[in-house]
Design a protein around this motif. Structure first.
Motif, mmCIF file in Angstrom:
data_model
loop_
_atom_site.group_PDB
_atom_site.id
_atom_site.type_symbol
_atom_site.label_atom_id
_atom_site.label_comp_id
_atom_site.label_asym_id
_atom_site.label_seq_id
_atom_site.Cartn_x
_atom_site.Cartn_y
_atom_site.Cartn_z
ATOM 1 N N TYR A 113 0.963 -1.292 0.190
ATOM 2 C CA TYR A 113 -0.197 0.031 0.055
ATOM 3 C C TYR A 113 0.923 1.218 0.017
ATOM 4 N N GLY A 114 2.075 1.084 -0.007
ATOM 5 C CA GLY A 114 2.981 2.168 -0.081
ATOM 6 C C GLY A 114 3.779 2.714 1.091
ATOM 7 N N GLY A 115 3.562 2.014 2.336
ATOM 8 C CA GLY A 115 4.199 2.480 3.556
ATOM 9 C C GLY A 115 5.499 1.913 3.541
ATOM 10 N N ARG A 116 6.430 2.402 4.397
ATOM 11 C CA ARG A 116 7.766 1.828 4.823
ATOM 12 C C ARG A 116 7.527 1.054 6.072
ATOM 13 N N ALA A 117 7.617 -0.276 6.237
ATOM 14 C CA ALA A 117 7.591 -1.088 7.330
ATOM 15 C C ALA A 117 8.659 -1.203 7.992
ATOM 16 N N VAL A 118 8.817 -0.927 9.248
ATOM 17 C CA VAL A 118 9.885 -1.018 10.189
ATOM 18 C C VAL A 118 9.469 -2.079 11.156
ATOM 19 N N LEU A 119 10.387 -3.245 11.438
ATOM 20 C CA LEU A 119 9.881 -4.290 12.262
ATOM 21 C C LEU A 119 10.778 -4.071 13.548
ATOM 22 N N HIS A 120 10.098 -3.945 14.776
ATOM 23 C CA HIS A 120 10.900 -3.522 16.025
ATOM 24 C C HIS A 120 10.073 -3.989 17.175
ATOM 25 N N GLY A 121 10.529 -4.691 17.898
ATOM 26 C CA GLY A 121 9.948 -5.033 19.382
ATOM 27 C C GLY A 121 9.032 -6.257 19.495
ATOM 28 N N ALA A 122 8.918 -6.653 20.664
ATOM 29 C CA ALA A 122 8.022 -7.914 20.671
ATOM 30 C C ALA A 122 6.740 -7.789 20.670
ATOM 31 N N ASP A 123 6.243 -6.654 20.783
ATOM 32 C CA ASP A 123 4.596 -6.184 20.682
ATOM 33 C C ASP A 123 4.321 -4.828 20.291
ATOM 34 N N TYR A 124 3.193 -4.782 20.463
ATOM 35 C CA TYR A 124 2.593 -3.451 19.895
ATOM 36 C C TYR A 124 3.227 -2.253 20.543
ATOM 37 N N ALA A 127 6.483 -1.570 19.647
ATOM 38 C CA ALA A 127 6.723 -1.078 18.348
ATOM 39 C C ALA A 127 6.316 0.602 18.558
ATOM 40 N N GLN A 128 5.537 0.987 19.240
ATOM 41 C CA GLN A 128 5.002 2.243 19.460
ATOM 42 C C GLN A 128 6.121 3.011 20.071
ATOM 43 N N ALA A 129 6.856 2.485 20.811
ATOM 44 C CA ALA A 129 8.061 3.443 21.553
ATOM 45 C C ALA A 129 8.981 3.707 20.292
ATOM 46 N N ARG A 130 9.180 2.904 19.596
ATOM 47 C CA ARG A 130 10.337 3.072 18.314
ATOM 48 C C ARG A 130 9.662 4.183 17.410
#
Length: 403
Positions: A113-124, A127-130
């Motif tokens: 869909y055009g987003g840059r996906a960054v994978l980080h952390g064990a849970d939501y 990921a939110q902190a990053r």
């Protein structure tokens, strides 16, 4: 606190991208429960989830400077896709941080869909902190998945559709993760049908709301553990919590096993594919987690259909186990010709079907003149399982149920 006017204003922005989803009367689940069940099929939404509504409403209200700088968000998957599509449609650059173990299908869809996906952390939450770090580093606007008035109002457009399509609504049943969806729906429903009931549902492994309501303030869990990854948040949002306290009548929980059964029922009987979070509302109804009357008009919101195929296999198998449709057993036979044939004859006479057999003479847990046998069996329900086990034990087999 958001109002009906906010939701009505959101509808004009949201309809540019999101579609109106069906409200489908279910003969199957009405007969099963005794209620008049209408399924809100938000799993048929663009991006496979309601999240496109809130994301579009939020991004459409950004200033030109904010649009130029781009947006960032965190998501377990569905909000990620909503933000990516909404941003792309409005010419805004988007970065989405997702947990490292987010379903690969949702990661790929976000990028598509055009987003840059960054994978980080064990849970939501990790990921939110990053995502907030990226917000500060790059000057982007953070689009919260649920703790935002515009996002809640966007999700509330579902409530407008439900009331229009089902004006005799008695109860709407809505999943709760961070609380944005139920806040919007409750606001829209209660403003138009004050006597209608709003029931929220959380997974047992991510149930922060009940404790928050008891304490009168937001309670954060140490961790979450559920197959319903779309609602696997450690805390409800501050803004949604205030709406829930005022406009939601009851909050209940369902187990992963109950979610799996509801998901399997939907797939088998309604030909409707949902993810774990999309099945929790129906699970609460089917397993009678709240009281309702015969003939009561109930609308479970099926909030999403983005389930990873590997997880689908696991969840469906669990659903078959819970409904007595799949059985795995172990027994030990004398290692002699005809022993396996005799065992299989009992199973055939009981009309169980064999998926697989594992026949092992080398296990250290058995004697030198014995063989260890595991069987995966297709059965027809709990009564059939009990009849089969009784038949085996009557013939002298010591049977251990593995699954």
């Amino acid at each position: 606190m958001i109002s009906l006017a906010d939701i009505e204003a959101a509808r004009d922005r949201v309809e540019e991208v999101a579609k109106r989803t069906p409200l489908d009367y279910s003969y199957t689940f009405s007969e099963m429960t005794g209620a008049a069940v209408h399924l809100k099929l938000e799993n048929n939404q663009r991006t496979g989830s309601f999240k496109i509504r809130g994301a579009m409403n939020r991004i459409a209200t950004l200033s030109e400077e904010e649009k130029e700088a781009g947006v960032v968000t965190a998501s377990a998957g569905n909000h990620a896709q909503g933000v990516a599509l909404a941003a792309t449609r409005t010419g805004v650059d988007s970065t989405v941080v997702m947990p490292e173990h987010a379903p690969i299908s949702k990661v790929k869809a976000t990028r598509r869909y055009g987003g840059r996906a960054v994978l980080h952390g064990a849970d939501y939450d990790e990921a939110q902190a990053r995502a907030h770090e990226i917000e500060a580093e790059e000057g982007r606007t953070y689009v919260h998945a649920f703790d935002d008035d515009y996002v809640m109002a966007g999700q509330g457009t579902i409530g407008l559709e439900i009331v229009e399509d089902c004006p005799d609504l008695d109860t709407v049943v809505v999943p709760i993760g961070g609380g944005g969806l139920i806040s919007g729906i409750a606001t829209a429903v209660k403003a138009q049908l004050p006597d209608a009931r709003v029931v929220g549902v959380q997974a047992e492994g991510a149930s922060s709301v009940a404790e928050s309501l008891r304490k009168g303030s937001v309670h954060e869990l140490d961790s979450v553990n559920t197959i319903a990854d779309g609602i696997a948040t450690r805390r409800v949002g501050d803004k949604p919590f205030e709406v829930i306290r005022e406009r939601v009548d009851e909050v209940v929980t369902v187990s992963d096993e109950e979610i799996a059964v509801a998901l399997t029922y939907l797939l088998e009987r309604s030909k409707t594919l949902v993810e774990g979070a999309g099945a929790v509302a129906l699970a609460a109804l089917v397993f009678e987690k709240f009281d309702y009357e015969e003939g009561e008009v109930v609308v479970p919101a099926l909030c999403g259909g983005n389930i990873d195929m590997n997880q689908l296999t696991t969840v469906v198998m669990r659903g078959l186990v819970e409904t007595g449709r799949y059985l795995k057993v172990r027994t030990v036979l004398r290692d002699r010709p005809g022993a396996l044939h005799d065992l299989l004859s009992v199973i055939a006479d009981a009309q169980a079907n064999i998926y697989a057999i594992r026949h092992d003479r080398t296990s250290r847990e058995i004697g030198m003149n014995e063989t260890d046998v595991e069987l995966d069996l297709e059965t027809r329900g709990h009564d059939h399982v009990e009849d089969l086990l009784s038949a085996l034990r009557e013939r002298g087999y010591a049977v251990e149920v593995l699954v």
